[in-house]
Write a protein that holds these residues in place. Structure first.
Motif, PDB file in Angstrom:
ATOM      1  N   SER A 153      35.963  40.830  44.382  1.00 40.52           N
ATOM      2  CA  SER A 153      35.812  39.729  43.418  1.00 40.52           C
ATOM      3  C   SER A 153      35.042  38.575  44.037  1.00 40.52           C
ATOM      4  CB  SER A 153      37.179  39.244  42.959  1.00 40.52           C
ATOM      5  OG  SER A 153      37.882  40.278  42.326  1.00 40.52           O
ATOM      6  N   GLN A 172      38.455  39.253  36.547  1.00 45.46           N
ATOM      7  CA  GLN A 172      39.569  40.161  36.818  1.00 45.46           C
ATOM      8  C   GLN A 172      40.821  39.735  36.046  1.00 45.46           C
ATOM      9  OE1 GLN A 172      40.207  40.634  40.954  1.00 45.46           O
ATOM     10  NE2 GLN A 172      41.936  42.004  40.730  1.00 45.46           N
ATOM     11  N   ASP A 227      34.455  42.878  36.400  1.00 46.72           N
ATOM     12  CA  ASP A 227      35.482  42.867  37.448  1.00 46.72           C
ATOM     13  C   ASP A 227      36.712  43.626  36.947  1.00 46.72           C
ATOM     14  OD1 ASP A 227      36.960  42.416  39.682  1.00 46.72           O
ATOM     15  OD2 ASP A 227      36.537  40.262  39.781  1.00 46.72           O
ATOM     16  N   GLU A 228      36.869  44.835  37.421  1.00 42.90           N
ATOM     17  CA  GLU A 228      37.977  45.710  37.038  1.00 42.90           C
ATOM     18  C   GLU A 228      38.129  45.822  35.522  1.00 42.90           C
ATOM     19  OE1 GLU A 228      41.449  45.401  39.340  1.00 42.90           O
ATOM     20  OE2 GLU A 228      40.376  44.954  41.185  1.00 42.90           O
ATOM     21  N   ARG A 235      43.466  31.484  40.384  1.00 42.02           N
ATOM     22  CA  ARG A 235      42.641  31.749  41.540  1.00 42.02           C
ATOM     23  C   ARG A 235      41.270  31.088  41.493  1.00 42.02           C
ATOM     24  NH1 ARG A 235      41.739  37.857  43.466  1.00 42.02           N
ATOM     25  NH2 ARG A 235      43.584  37.870  44.759  1.00 42.02           N
TER      26      ARG A 235
HETATM   27 MG   LIG Z   1      39.452  41.276  42.689  1.00 42.32          MG
END
Ligand SMILES: [Mg+2]
Ligand SMILES: Nc1ncnc2c1ncn2[C@@H]1O[C@H](COP(=O)(O)OP(=O)(O)OP(=O)(O)O)[C@@H](O)[C@H]1O
Lengths: 252, 383
Positions: free
Chosen positions: A43, A85, A176-177, B381
């Protein structure tokens, strides 16, 4: 010259080398998958490409242009779109509004024209809407147009995020995934869509993925990553048989 | 229930999705048009304040409700608009010019506030906007050559097209109503355009907005500028309505009142600004009632329950003291904010939608219809 190129790319968080001198190239019209155990830095590579983080070292080239210093909001304008993600949708807006934000890079109307909603704004809105409808049709999202994101299940959100990225009409798309959290059936749909994106829409796809069935089904090439470093690169079967990759996955 | 059958993309772009809207807003407009001929002059005056507060509310909603940038500095924007008015009036500048100038200047100041605010979020942004408001208040008090300091400034009667428009005339009411309607229409236009969607995108996820090509910094500054400009124009009308302005009229309390307007009205729709303004402006007559009539009523009730004359008058004076105590208004505001945040986070407009849905679905309404479903937690994040 390659279509997209990362040269000696590094991203350090303090002492942690999330990405460590990674170089790779993506050819036009190719589907390239990045695999690797959790925390390998997959990522982070996407975050570097979409300029969320500035790289510690290295350069990124797209269509022979150095985009390492481009501001993050210009990356979409260059024709690179992405999904996240952990799904970053606009929660308190409708699906339609989310997808229309994907059209942002194509909007040319001025603020004062929008305040008056002049005919050119109206015409542009209809044009954007037509494009959005094409994507809705492509991904079978018809039942959700007016729904708020905050009320939708995970699997649908995942598809909507893909739809939003497609609405920007990207040349290169970073996924992303795409299959994480999807059931078998949904993953199958996803693999068809990814292949259609390449064959029908002529896009180049860079994808991070854990599901090896999906990787094998769609990828032209695979890169394996561990601790921020490239372990192996090549065809899906080559990479999966590579001793270093096997070791990384078995934790040896 | 009504099912809307859409046949054209135009159906989603329209301001009035179906004929029901045209009817209800038409009726509302009609009522507002005949209001000056039916309502008492006191209520008319309150209605003018509703229009002005609602205009500010719309401005604040664009910034706070739609772009997600909190501001406790809007009293300062209002002040800049008001002082621009009073200042330019001295040079016999005509109304349309100083009205637009008030909007423009405040908009520019708003943009300037927006720049340093780019790096701030949440509570830090609130603190920054409060500080900005304090600075403006200080400047107004100290820059005597322009603002006459704490003496304040007189605002002359408005003249439009050569005729005087006194602040308690129906014409002034229609002017304020017109400005409010134009502000709402302009804002609605903006919200159904790329700019409005970019605002909402920034509110919900800056990271995603950026990766969709939204220049987050630019649009935040735009949002500040638009919000401030609207508030500045409202400030011009506010100055006329008060006919006298001084720095202590534009304090933190006023900024908090504006926040109350949108919190109580509902932050997700422009309806909220209007409903919140009505609510806030009507607190005053309620407080007056509390002050004037409540003590007597309570004393009478006490007497009816057998309290002696002395006790009753004692109660009356105590209640009167309580009702006219300093800071009661602030305390009431505080309680209202808390109650709304806790029990009615969608505000009055949200409540209205629930009531409407209840009658549409009767008897099938489920209490959980509006419960927010937390299906999964967003990652922190990439923040
Ligand atoms: Mg990742
Ligand atoms: N903002 C950050 N600050 C500090 N460390 C970070 C940050 N973002 C990522 N990391 C660390 O960098 C490393 C790589 O993270 P990254 O998210 O790229 O992994 P990944 O390969 O995508 O893993 P996963 O399969 O779990 O998604 C991890 O060790 C992670 O903890």
């Amino acid at each position: 010259m390659s279509y997209f190129r990362a040269e000696n790319l590094s991203l350090h968080f303090g002492g942690l080398k999330a990405v460590d001198a990674v170089s790779f190239a993506v050819e036009k019209g190719e589907i390239l998958s990045i695999i690797g155990p959790n925390g390998a830095g997959k990522s982070s590579i996407f975050n570097l490409i979409s300029r969320i983080y500035p790289p510690t070292h290295g350069r990124i080239y797209f269509e022979d242009q150095d985009i390492t210093q481009e501001p993050a909001y210009d990356i979409a304008k260059l024709g690179i779109a992405r999904t996240f993600q952990n799904i970053e949708l606009f929660e308190n807006a409708t699906v339609l509004a989310n997808l229309l934000v994907g059209r942002h890079r194509h909007s040319t109307t001025q603020l004062w024209q929008e305040l008056l909603f002049l005919p050119n704004v109206r015409a542009a809105e209809k044009m954007h809407r037509r494009r959005v409808e094409q994507v809705i049709e492509f991904l079978d999202l018809e039942p959700y147009r007016e729904k708020l994101i905050s009320g939708l299940p995970y699997g649908v959100r995942k598809v909507i995020e893909l739809a939003r990225a497609l609405c920007t009409e990207p040349k290169l798309i970073l996924l992303d995934e795409p299959s994480s959290g999807l059931n078998v059936e949904e993953t199958e749909d996803m693999s068809f869509w990814i292949r259609d994106m390449k064959t029908e829409l002529g896009m180049t796809v860079l994808m991070v993925e854990h599901d090896m069935t999906l990787v094998n089904r769609v990828s032209d090439r695979v890169i394996a990553l561990n601790y921020g470093k490239v372990l192996a690169m090549g065809s899906p079967s080559e990479v999966q048989q590579h001793p270093d990759v096997v070791a990384a996955y078995l934790g040896a | 229930m009504r099912f809307i059958f859409k046949t054209d993309y135009e159906d989603d772009i329209r301001l009035f999705p179906h004929s029901g809207y045209v009817w209800s807003y038409g009726t509302l407009l009609l009522l507002l048009a005949i209001a000056p001929f039916v309502l008492s002059s006191y209520l008319m005056s309150q209605l003018v304040f509703v229009c002005i507060y609602a205009t500010v509310g719309v401005g604040l909603l664009i910034l706070t409700g739609f772009t997600g940038q909190a501001s406790l500095g809007h009293a300062a924007f209002l002040a800049i608009g008001a002082y621009t008015t009073a200042y330019l009036q001295q040079y016999n500048v005509p109304f349309p010019v100083y009205f637009l100038a008030a909007g423009l200047l405040t908009g520019v100041v708003g943009a300037l506030v927006g720049f340093p605010a780019l790096r701030l979020q949440g509570i830090y942004l609130v603190i920054a906007t409060i500080s900005f408001a304090f600075i403006v208040e200080e400047i107004l008090a100290r820059w005597e050559s322009v603002t006459h300091g704490n003496e304040g400034m007189r605002v002359k009667t408005l003249t439009l097209l050569g005729t005087a428009v006194p602040r308690d005339s129906p014409a002034f009411y229609f002017l304020c109503l017109g400005v409010l309607i134009l502000t709402i229409v302009g804002s609605l236009n903006l919200l159904r355009s790329p700019t409005g969607r970019a605002f909402v995108a920034i509110r919900d996820s800056e990271t995603a907005a950026r990766s969709m090509g939204v220049n987050v910094a630019l649009y935040k500054v735009k949002s500040f500028a638009i919000s401030a400009a609207i508030t500045g124009m409202a400030g011009c009308l506010y100055a006329h309505k008060l006919s006298f302005i001084s720095p202590e009229m534009f304090t933190l309390q006023l900024s908090i009142e504006f926040i109350i307007v949108i919190l109580i009205g509902g932050t997700f729709s422009l309806h909220g600004a209007v409903l919140g303004a009505i609510f806030l402006v009507m607190i005053d007559p309620f407080l007056t009632y509390l002050k004037d009539d409540m003590p007597g009523i309570i004393a009478n009730v006490a007497a009816a329950f057998g309290a002696s004359k002395a006790t009753a008058s004692n109660i009356q004076s105590n209640v009167a003291a309580f009702a006219s105590a300093n800071g009661l208004k602030g305390a009431i505001y505080g309680v209202i904010i808390m109650l709304f945040v806790l029990f009615e986070p969608l505000g009055l407009y949200g409540r209205w939608l629930k009531i409407k849905l209840f009658f549409q679905l009767f008897p099938l309404y489920k209490r959980a219809t509006f419960k927010r479903q937390k299906i999964y937690v967003k990652s922190e994040r990439n923040r």
